[in-house]
Design an enzyme around this catalytic site. Sequence first.
Site, PDB file in Angstrom:
ATOM      1  N   SER A  32      20.891   2.958 -32.792  1.00 42.23           N
ATOM      2  CA  SER A  32      20.160   1.478 -32.578  1.00 42.23           C
ATOM      3  C   SER A  32      19.213   0.814 -34.147  1.00 42.23           C
ATOM      4  O   SER A  32      18.326   1.944 -34.047  1.00 42.23           O
ATOM      5  CB  SER A  32      18.846   1.635 -31.294  1.00 42.23           C
ATOM      6  OG  SER A  32      18.253   0.604 -31.807  1.00 42.23           O
ATOM      7  N   HIS A  57      24.460   0.423 -31.451  1.00 37.75           N
ATOM      8  CA  HIS A  57      23.125  -0.769 -30.216  1.00 37.75           C
ATOM      9  C   HIS A  57      22.372  -1.577 -31.596  1.00 37.75           C
ATOM     10  O   HIS A  57      21.706  -1.051 -31.702  1.00 37.75           O
ATOM     11  CB  HIS A  57      22.887   0.355 -29.859  1.00 37.75           C
ATOM     12  CG  HIS A  57      21.700   0.144 -28.808  1.00 37.75           C
ATOM     13  ND1 HIS A  57      22.331  -0.813 -26.942  1.00 37.75           N
ATOM     14  CD2 HIS A  57      20.976  -0.582 -28.967  1.00 37.75           C
ATOM     15  CE1 HIS A  57      22.276  -0.494 -26.624  1.00 37.75           C
ATOM     16  NE2 HIS A  57      20.339  -0.760 -27.034  1.00 37.75           N
ATOM     17  N   ASP A  59      20.220  -4.539 -30.594  1.00 38.15           N
ATOM     18  CA  ASP A  59      19.033  -4.954 -29.662  1.00 38.15           C
ATOM     19  C   ASP A  59      18.770  -6.448 -30.461  1.00 38.15           C
ATOM     20  O   ASP A  59      18.688  -6.964 -31.334  1.00 38.15           O
ATOM     21  CB  ASP A  59      17.572  -4.457 -29.521  1.00 38.15           C
ATOM     22  CG  ASP A  59      18.150  -3.285 -29.397  1.00 38.15           C
ATOM     23  OD1 ASP A  59      18.488  -2.676 -27.847  1.00 38.15           O
ATOM     24  OD2 ASP A  59      17.859  -1.790 -29.640  1.00 38.15           O
ATOM     25  N   MET A  61      16.475 -10.209 -29.198  1.00 35.43           N
ATOM     26  CA  MET A  61      14.944 -10.092 -28.578  1.00 35.43           C
ATOM     27  C   MET A  61      14.828 -11.681 -28.428  1.00 35.43           C
ATOM     28  O   MET A  61      15.025 -12.358 -29.715  1.00 35.43           O
ATOM     29  CB  MET A  61      14.501  -9.118 -28.239  1.00 35.43           C
ATOM     30  CG  MET A  61      14.758  -7.832 -28.550  1.00 35.43           C
ATOM     31  SD  MET A  61      13.177  -6.479 -29.019  1.00 35.43           S
ATOM     32  CE  MET A  61      14.304  -5.361 -29.317  1.00 35.43           C
ATOM     33  N   HIS A  90      23.381  -5.594 -27.185  1.00 35.42           N
ATOM     34  CA  HIS A  90      22.449  -5.440 -25.614  1.00 35.42           C
ATOM     35  C   HIS A  90      21.705  -6.565 -25.635  1.00 35.42           C
ATOM     36  O   HIS A  90      20.161  -6.897 -26.701  1.00 35.42           O
ATOM     37  CB  HIS A  90      21.269  -3.915 -25.561  1.00 35.42           C
ATOM     38  CG  HIS A  90      20.379  -3.948 -24.567  1.00 35.42           C
ATOM     39  ND1 HIS A  90      19.453  -3.561 -24.829  1.00 35.42           N
ATOM     40  CD2 HIS A  90      19.672  -4.349 -23.393  1.00 35.42           C
ATOM     41  CE1 HIS A  90      18.743  -3.139 -23.905  1.00 35.42           C
ATOM     42  NE2 HIS A  90      18.893  -4.281 -22.497  1.00 35.42           N
ATOM     43  N   MET A  92      18.353  -8.589 -24.440  1.00 30.15           N
ATOM     44  CA  MET A  92      17.097  -8.590 -23.647  1.00 30.15           C
ATOM     45  C   MET A  92      16.727 -10.222 -23.973  1.00 30.15           C
ATOM     46  O   MET A  92      15.391 -10.289 -24.423  1.00 30.15           O
ATOM     47  CB  MET A  92      16.179  -7.919 -24.670  1.00 30.15           C
ATOM     48  CG  MET A  92      17.048  -5.909 -24.588  1.00 30.15           C
ATOM     49  SD  MET A  92      15.056  -5.052 -24.642  1.00 30.15           S
ATOM     50  CE  MET A  92      16.081  -4.726 -26.458  1.00 30.15           C
ATOM     51  N   MET A 161      17.497   1.812 -18.501  1.00 32.41           N
ATOM     52  CA  MET A 161      16.441   1.678 -20.396  1.00 32.41           C
ATOM     53  C   MET A 161      15.835   3.346 -19.484  1.00 32.41           C
ATOM     54  O   MET A 161      15.007   3.073 -18.511  1.00 32.41           O
ATOM     55  CB  MET A 161      15.893   0.571 -19.817  1.00 32.41           C
ATOM     56  CG  MET A 161      16.444  -0.844 -20.192  1.00 32.41           C
ATOM     57  SD  MET A 161      16.621  -0.245 -21.744  1.00 32.41           S
ATOM     58  CE  MET A 161      15.412  -0.154 -23.062  1.00 32.41           C
ATOM     59  N   ASP A 199      19.271   4.093 -23.175  1.00 34.15           N
ATOM     60  CA  ASP A 199      18.411   4.396 -23.943  1.00 34.15           C
ATOM     61  C   ASP A 199      17.109   4.306 -23.678  1.00 34.15           C
ATOM     62  O   ASP A 199      16.090   3.067 -23.274  1.00 34.15           O
ATOM     63  CB  ASP A 199      18.136   2.096 -24.255  1.00 34.15           C
ATOM     64  CG  ASP A 199      18.600   1.732 -25.801  1.00 34.15           C
ATOM     65  OD1 ASP A 199      17.393   2.472 -26.344  1.00 34.15           O
ATOM     66  OD2 ASP A 199      17.844   0.376 -25.248  1.00 34.15           O
TER      67      ASP A 199
END
Length: 239
Positions: A32, A57, A59, A61, A90, A92, A161, A199
């Site tokens: 990540s 990975h 993320d 956000m 990913h 979010m 998660m 994750d």
Amino acid sequence: MAHEHEHAYENEHLHEEETHIHIERPTIIAPSLLSADFANLGADVRRVEEAGAEYIHIDVMDGTFVPNIMMGPCIVESLRKISQAVFDVHLMVEHPETHIDAFAQAGADIITFHVEATHHAHRLIQQIKAAGCKAGIALNPGTSIYTLEELIDDVDMVLLMTVNPGFGGQKFIENTVGKIHALYHTIADNELDVDIEVDGGINAETAESVRSAGANVLVAGSYIYGASDITAAIHSLRG
């Protein structure tokens, strides 16, 4: 009655005598970037790729769905120029449908959204695939796998998660192992080609637990990037 149905679906395989199962799929490691050195992001991507990681990975956000703000398409586009790894994006974010095309064009290979963030999950799956990416659905620790019942036939990956999303370095939530096990059997029983990604709080010890439960894509941040030997850390996650 809805709650009874939900619990029956999620716990269908939790009381079987066999708790450790044979994993037919190879274990994929997805470091990540949340734990990478942002002043040397390109170098950190190369480090984990050279150490054997198959996925990166990423993320994303928005400061609304989760408290932090992190990672736009421009970062994906820049990193795509220097990496051959699979980019596992990913989302979010609230309103994930507004971000699909931008991340696909930037170089994402897999785009995962949270089932909690949309009322139109099936439409989003179609949108991701139309953009040329594999589609994943993520579930927070408090969300039942029952929510996937009408969707799992259409996705390529489910991300469970194992911490509450938004921050790196959190402690693994132990009761998510049963959830992984139940999802694995749902996939196996229906002969589906769906990866299970986990994750949050993944290290050598928790990796063994989630692999035994059926997960085959492992996201790890601080465990990898905080290691003195990244290659050894990645190897330890494979078991």
